[in-house]
Design an enzyme around this catalytic site. Structure first.
Site, PDB file in Angstrom:
ATOM      1  N   ASP A 185       0.995  -1.071   0.090  1.00 57.23           N
ATOM      2  CA  ASP A 185       0.148   0.014   0.323  1.00 57.23           C
ATOM      3  C   ASP A 185       1.072   0.917  -0.153  1.00 57.23           C
ATOM      4  OD1 ASP A 185      -1.890   2.040   0.791  1.00 57.23           O
ATOM      5  OD2 ASP A 185      -2.946   1.187   1.630  1.00 57.23           O
ATOM      6  N   HIS A 186       0.907   1.903  -0.784  1.00 57.86           N
ATOM      7  CA  HIS A 186       1.944   3.275  -1.284  1.00 57.86           C
ATOM      8  C   HIS A 186       2.193   3.817  -0.300  1.00 57.86           C
ATOM      9  CE1 HIS A 186      -0.545   4.961  -3.796  1.00 57.86           C
ATOM     10  NE2 HIS A 186       0.295   5.933  -3.912  1.00 57.86           N
ATOM     11  N   HIS A 248      -5.546   2.768   1.223  1.00 60.62           N
ATOM     12  CA  HIS A 248      -4.783   4.161   2.019  1.00 60.62           C
ATOM     13  C   HIS A 248      -5.333   4.784   2.714  1.00 60.62           C
ATOM     14  CE1 HIS A 248      -2.928   3.014  -1.997  1.00 60.62           C
ATOM     15  NE2 HIS A 248      -3.613   4.133  -3.148  1.00 60.62           N
TER      16      HIS A 248
END
Ligand code: BG6
Length: 505
Positions: A185-186, A248
């Site tokens: 999950d950047h 996010h």
């Protein structure tokens, strides 16, 4: 940096090597890690895909990508030559066993040349339908036998719903140990997101007030000026809820709401985040109706440019029911947060690109100032700005200079730009280094992903079953549909925005 902190010799096998993610994010991140001295002495990056390319052609493509997308600007000849000699390309068919045999031979050849058993990272920068087949074939070719030396990195979306996420977890668990699986999950790699933990758990002044006694409500807002661009086919099957909230935004919420971990071990931090997801109130059909709203952008103008509506975008159904905006009111049912609403919203083609978390504190118990002094009265707010501005500001009341007692709101600001001279690393630099170091703290554990899906399933199901009758319901360059204003206004609040002009082209 001390030499012993460097990763061990590493081989990256990047599935989707000719794709957009490698071009924009992975290759520039690996190059910047190399520039900053984080890459091990012995490393190799093997890009793989269906296109036929020589090593030389692949290197040249990546050179152009890095020159275009790297935060450190254009490469220099000497650095590039030294870095690029470690880059290779292998044409592949993800379904074909021969492909994996060839990977095995390459890994062996590197091990022999380096005289060590290198760590191998299988990076799946491909469409999700390929995750199962690639993972299974890696296993069949016995390329992941050593759990201490092999890791698999999986991009989002991890599953399309709870069922498919469970299935994928099950399949992966049959091949890999959980400690080998790195679900990306950047957002977790973003500097400002990691700093939420530092801010909360390295400062003693916050903990006493970080609860329902002092905090009135929380807002998490991630808005983007960009539309779906050329990602129509993906986005049609996704929508804002799956694309942004399931991952996010819920992760940001977890960082704000989690209990203090007893250490920074990966599982301890992730346990505390799972606790939050478990404590979040599940939605009944009535809750979906009253606490979740959706929107879809129509055409409009953004900074003098005419932009199409979502239904007019490339490869999008002209009658699409997909939401490009979602706003939801959540509750975390535990002692710390009981009764404190967490409003989250995200949308595309919004007026501003900005990710902010706003904590609004309760009002003073008794106002001692005369009415004239408090005309611009505002409760204390803490605003964590994740991007584009990277800052934390505490809004307090102060006396305006002058003979009269007049109060106004002022900001006490910690701003990255003014405080630090060095650039923050890109999220992917942090995350790629963590995969090499074997640190899973900033990656999603299987149960975390499932809890997040479980939470949003009632909303997904209801939105899929009941088509929205008024799409598009917000125009490009706006703050989203009116119903999103109403969602929060009903409780006496409004969406907070920072006066920044975050642009994203
Ligand atoms: C991705 C979503 O995960 O995050 C995109 O798929 C979105 O739709 C992007 O634009 C936003 O990331 P960032 O880092 O630009 O805020």
């Amino acid at each position: 940096m001390s030499a012993k902190l460097k990763p061990e010799p590493t081989i990256f096998i990047i599935f989707g090597g000719t794709g957009d993610l490698n071009a924009r994010k992975l290759a520039p991140a690996l190059y910047n890690l190399y520039l900053d001295g984080w890459m091990p002495k012995q490393f190799s990056i093997i890009g793989t895909g269906r296109t036929k390319l020589t090593d030389e052609q692949f290197r040249n493509n990546l050179l152009n990508d890095i020159n275009q997308f790297s935060r450190s600007g254009k490469t220099t000849k000497a650095k590039w030559e030294d870095f690029s000699k470690n880059i290779f390309y292998q044409i592949s068919d993800a379904k074909d066993h021969e492909t994996y045999k060839e990977f095995g031979q390459r890994i062996e050849a590197h091990n022999k040349e380096w005289g060590v058993k290198a760590n191998v990272m299988y990076y799946l920068a491909v469409a999700p339908e390929f995750f199962p087949i690639i993972a299974s074939n890696i296993s069949k070719a016995k390329l992941a036998e050593d759990p201490d030396k092999t890791r698999i990195v999986i991009e989002k979306p991890f599953g399309h719903d709870l069922e498919s996420a469970k299935e994928l977890n099950k399949l992966l668990a049959g091949i890999f140990d959980e400690k080998q699986i790195y679900r990306i999950d950047h957002y977790l790699g973003k500097e400002t997101v990691q700093n939420i933990m530092a801010f909360r758990f390295a400062n003693s002044i916050l903990e006493p007030i970080w609860n329902r006694n002092y905090i009135e409500h929380v807002q998490i807002s991630v808005t983007e000026q960009l539309g779906v661009q050329d990602r129509g086919p993906y986005y049609e099957g996704s929508g804002a809820l799956r694309d942004m909230i399931q991952n996010h935004l819920l992760q940001l919420l977890c960082f704000i709401a989690m209990e203090t971990p007893i250490s920074f071990s990966a599982d301890e931090v992730r346990d505390r985040k799972v606790d939050v997801l478990k404590a979040m109130r599940k939605f009944t059909p009535d809750d979906v109706r009253t606490s979740a709203v959706r929107g879809q952008y129509g055409p409009g103008w953004i900074e003098g440019e005419e932009v199409p509506g979502y239904r007019q975008e490339n490869k999008v159904d002209p009658n699409s029911n997909t939401e490009t905006f979602a706003a939801i009111k959540f509750f975390v049912d535990n002692w710390r947060w009981h009764g404190v609403p967490f409003y989250v919203r995200t949308g595309k083609r919004m007026h501003q690109t900005a990710s902010t978390i706003t904590i609004q504190f309760r009002d003073v118990p008794h106002l001692v100032f005369p009415k004239e002094a408090t005309e611009s009265w505002q409760q204390n707010r803490l605003i964590i700005s994740i991007q584009p501005e990277m800052s934390i500001r505490l809004q307090v009341q102060a006396k305006r200079p002058g003979i009269d007692m007049v109060l106004n709101t002022v900001d006490m600001v910690f701003d990255y730009k003014g405080t630090y001279t060095s650039d923050a690393p890109e999220a992917y630099e942090t995350l790629l280094l963590d995969t090499m170091m074997g640190d899973q703290t900033l990656f999603m554990r299987g149960d975390q992903v499932e809890e997040a899906w479980d939470l949003i399933m009632p909303i997904l199901n209801m939105w899929e079953a009941k088509k929205s009758l008024n799409f598009p319901n917000y125009s490009a360059d706006s703050w989203g549909p009116e119903i999103a204003e109403a969602l929060i206004a009903r409780d006496g609040y409004h969406w907070f925005t920072l006066p920044v002009n975050g642009k994203k082209k």
